[in-house]
Motif scaffolding. Sequence first.
Motif, PDB file in Angstrom:
ATOM      1  N   SER A 218       0.853  -1.192   0.000  1.00  0.00           N
ATOM      2  CA  SER A 218       0.000   0.000   0.000  1.00  0.00           C
ATOM      3  C   SER A 218       0.886   1.238   0.000  1.00  0.00           C
ATOM      4  CB  SER A 218      -0.893   0.000   1.239  1.00  0.00           C
ATOM      5  OG  SER A 218      -0.085   0.102   2.378  1.00  0.00           O
ATOM      6  N   GLY A 219       0.306   2.346  -0.379  1.00  0.00           N
ATOM      7  CA  GLY A 219       1.085   3.573  -0.394  1.00  0.00           C
ATOM      8  C   GLY A 219       1.808   3.801  -1.700  1.00  0.00           C
ATOM      9  N   GLU A 220       1.627   2.907  -2.672  1.00  0.00           N
ATOM     10  CA  GLU A 220       2.286   3.091  -3.951  1.00  0.00           C
ATOM     11  C   GLU A 220       1.340   3.727  -4.967  1.00  0.00           C
ATOM     12  OE1 GLU A 220       5.567  -0.461  -4.087  1.00  0.00           O
ATOM     13  OE2 GLU A 220       3.623  -0.816  -5.025  1.00  0.00           O
ATOM     14  N   VAL A 221       1.923   4.455  -5.898  1.00  0.00           N
ATOM     15  CA  VAL A 221       1.155   4.926  -7.054  1.00  0.00           C
ATOM     16  C   VAL A 221       1.859   4.444  -8.320  1.00  0.00           C
ATOM     17  CG1 VAL A 221       0.278   6.963  -5.841  1.00  0.00           C
ATOM     18  CG2 VAL A 221       2.326   7.172  -7.267  1.00  0.00           C
ATOM     19  N   ALA A 222       1.064   4.316  -9.392  1.00  0.00           N
ATOM     20  CA  ALA A 222       1.608   3.796 -10.653  1.00  0.00           C
ATOM     21  C   ALA A 222       2.072   4.942 -11.544  1.00  0.00           C
ATOM     22  CB  ALA A 222       0.526   2.996 -11.376  1.00  0.00           C
ATOM     23  N   VAL A 223       3.172   4.701 -12.234  1.00  0.00           N
ATOM     24  CA  VAL A 223       3.606   5.634 -13.282  1.00  0.00           C
ATOM     25  C   VAL A 223       3.105   5.065 -14.603  1.00  0.00           C
ATOM     26  CG1 VAL A 223       5.536   6.825 -14.371  1.00  0.00           C
ATOM     27  CG2 VAL A 223       5.693   6.159 -11.962  1.00  0.00           C
ATOM     28  N   LEU A 224       2.012   5.651 -15.111  1.00  0.00           N
ATOM     29  CA  LEU A 224       1.429   5.128 -16.355  1.00  0.00           C
ATOM     30  C   LEU A 224       2.118   5.679 -17.585  1.00  0.00           C
ATOM     31  CD1 LEU A 224      -2.447   5.129 -15.835  1.00  0.00           C
ATOM     32  CD2 LEU A 224      -0.820   3.239 -15.604  1.00  0.00           C
ATOM     33  N   GLY A 225       2.615   6.913 -17.466  1.00  0.00           N
ATOM     34  CA  GLY A 225       3.220   7.522 -18.651  1.00  0.00           C
ATOM     35  C   GLY A 225       4.315   8.496 -18.289  1.00  0.00           C
ATOM     36  N   ALA A 226       5.300   8.611 -19.177  1.00  0.00           N
ATOM     37  CA  ALA A 226       6.395   9.570 -19.004  1.00  0.00           C
ATOM     38  C   ALA A 226       6.665  10.227 -20.350  1.00  0.00           C
ATOM     39  CB  ALA A 226       7.657   8.865 -18.503  1.00  0.00           C
ATOM     40  N   GLY A 227       6.955  11.514 -20.326  1.00  0.00           N
ATOM     41  CA  GLY A 227       7.230  12.209 -21.594  1.00  0.00           C
ATOM     42  C   GLY A 227       8.109  13.430 -21.377  1.00  0.00           C
ATOM     43  N   MET A 228       8.821  13.808 -22.420  1.00  0.00           N
ATOM     44  CA  MET A 228       9.680  15.000 -22.354  1.00  0.00           C
ATOM     45  C   MET A 228       9.566  15.801 -23.630  1.00  0.00           C
ATOM     46  SD  MET A 228      13.396  14.094 -20.787  1.00  0.00           S
ATOM     47  CE  MET A 228      13.587  13.012 -19.372  1.00  0.00           C
ATOM     48  N   HIS A 229       9.890  17.064 -23.519  1.00  0.00           N
ATOM     49  CA  HIS A 229      10.282  17.862 -24.677  1.00  0.00           C
ATOM     50  C   HIS A 229      11.810  17.842 -24.669  1.00  0.00           C
ATOM     51  CE1 HIS A 229      11.259  21.276 -27.207  1.00  0.00           C
ATOM     52  NE2 HIS A 229      10.009  21.348 -27.606  1.00  0.00           N
ATOM     53  N   PRO A 230      12.466  17.566 -25.795  1.00  0.00           N
ATOM     54  CA  PRO A 230      13.930  17.561 -25.794  1.00  0.00           C
ATOM     55  C   PRO A 230      14.484  18.866 -25.230  1.00  0.00           C
ATOM     56  CG  PRO A 230      13.084  16.818 -27.918  1.00  0.00           C
ATOM     57  CD  PRO A 230      11.905  17.311 -27.136  1.00  0.00           C
ATOM     58  N   TRP A 231      15.626  18.765 -24.511  1.00  0.00           N
ATOM     59  CA  TRP A 231      16.184  19.949 -23.856  1.00  0.00           C
ATOM     60  C   TRP A 231      17.193  20.625 -24.772  1.00  0.00           C
ATOM     61  CZ3 TRP A 231      16.261  19.733 -17.859  1.00  0.00           C
ATOM     62  CH2 TRP A 231      15.075  19.168 -17.420  1.00  0.00           C
ATOM     63  N   GLY A 232      17.278  21.938 -24.641  1.00  0.00           N
ATOM     64  CA  GLY A 232      18.193  22.706 -25.479  1.00  0.00           C
ATOM     65  C   GLY A 232      17.990  24.179 -25.234  1.00  0.00           C
TER      66      GLY A 232
END
Lengths: 141, 396
Positions: free
Chosen positions: B2-16
């Motif tokens: 208990s106490g966990e949450v799911a990471v369903l999605g991850a995303g980025m804009h490329p850095w620069g």
Amino acid sequence: MVAGWFAGDGDDFRLLGTRCSACASVFFPREDAFCRNPGCRGGELTEVPLSRRGRVWSYTDSRYRPPSPYVTDPELSWEPYALIAVELESERLVVLGQTVPGITVSDLAVGMEVEVVPGVLNEDEETTWTTWHWRPTGVTA
Amino acid sequence: MSGEVAVLGAGMHPWGKWGRGFVEYGVVAARAALADAGVDWRDVGSVVGADTVRAGYPGYVAGATFAKALGWQGARVTSVYAACASGAQAINAARAQILSGLADVVLVVGADAAPKGFFRPAGGDRPDDPDWLRFRVLGATNPTYFGLYARRRMAVHGDTLEDFAQVKVKNAALGALNPNARYRKRVTAEEVAGSAVVADPLRLLDICATSDGGAALVLSSMDFARRHGAADPVRIRAVSTVTPRYPNTVLDLPDIATDSAVAVEPSAGTFRASIARAAYEEAGIGPEDLSLAEVYDLSTALELQWYEDLGLCGEGEAAKLLREGATSLGGRIPVNVSGGLASFGEAVPAQAIAQVCELTWQLRGDAGDRQIASARVGITANQGLFGHGSSVVAVR
């Protein structure tokens, strides 16, 4: 600009902090409102001069011109200054400050003894802003 | 657990340095995270924005700014500011909402369009602001503090400039493998040594740049993840958001002085070490369980400091750990396989979220050329101005 952080001339120059009358904690820059010791019920904060001397905790310099609000003359070429973090033995706290002009990082070492002296931060035609500088003991220039 | 949450999605804009607004970077990152999660934006119950500091309001109200750009759909909204720890605190706010039942699916977004050169305080005469004071009275930039830490390590632990340079060599080689990194070129120790000194003893290539960038996560309850068909998602098991304990005796950004230890004996371990300790305690793991770590390498020397603060090695042993190759890809405990801030640069509200994106991809086995074999447990570590310390533990 920073009222009551230092006072005195020559050998009498001192950084000024405050001390809690209830728990004896010392604060610099001065804390005039509330004692920040979480275990203290809070006492009166009174001004106290800090030790004149301490030991270099670490040091560095600034080879690029810092941005505003640091005040420099963009017409003049940039002269790096050294900064020292100084451990004051009796107060057991570390205070950062610029060195006196002419002292560079090659003159410094961790553990070296330094003392506080008055210095000039910057000046214009009307005003001279004073500050504190750290100077290795034994250097009189 | 208990106490966990799911990471369903991850995303980025490329850095620069793209020269566009932070909202655009955040929206690109958010849409990428939503697509990765397979979640429609209209099904998101809450949006949490990590604030960026800009004149005027939009940066300070990031949650609503991103929600408007994605299209108002009535979600609960939160905006979080904690300097460099903003992203981790945004994740924490999202997690708290999920665990308390206030929301089932939460979008977390951080993005920035950073100014060139040194970070500096907001304008005006503000002598009641410690951040303004350190610039006005001392000209003490962020690299000043990194230089102090580096020189202290050299004096106390015998670290060398070559050790610091090897951190950059390692991280640049990893960043070269990461399509989201700003710098994708390997760097040699000679190039580090040949770059200009910024704050003795650190050189330009020892210190991270400022960047534009964005990162986002879709977090959900474990029940929602199962209903959504994600039976075995990456899970966030701990988010540490601790403050220091009085007296804090290591000079810290943006302060001119430390607390005094004259009335109260300092507790064992530094503030930075307490950040990781809180995360380990909450997650019920220790450093020996880690597959990887993403830490704030604001300078090369600071990455070494984190090795010790995370308990990857004993005090003073970080350079040895580095020299052994333990923190490289293929080593016992790879650190900053994303390429770190050395390869990304700072996009303040995005970077702590980006660290968790990297953990997510690594724990899923989706990290491409920089994949760590069988990664199971990862930790992030970061620190924000004014006593914000944060660390996230993710597991698979």
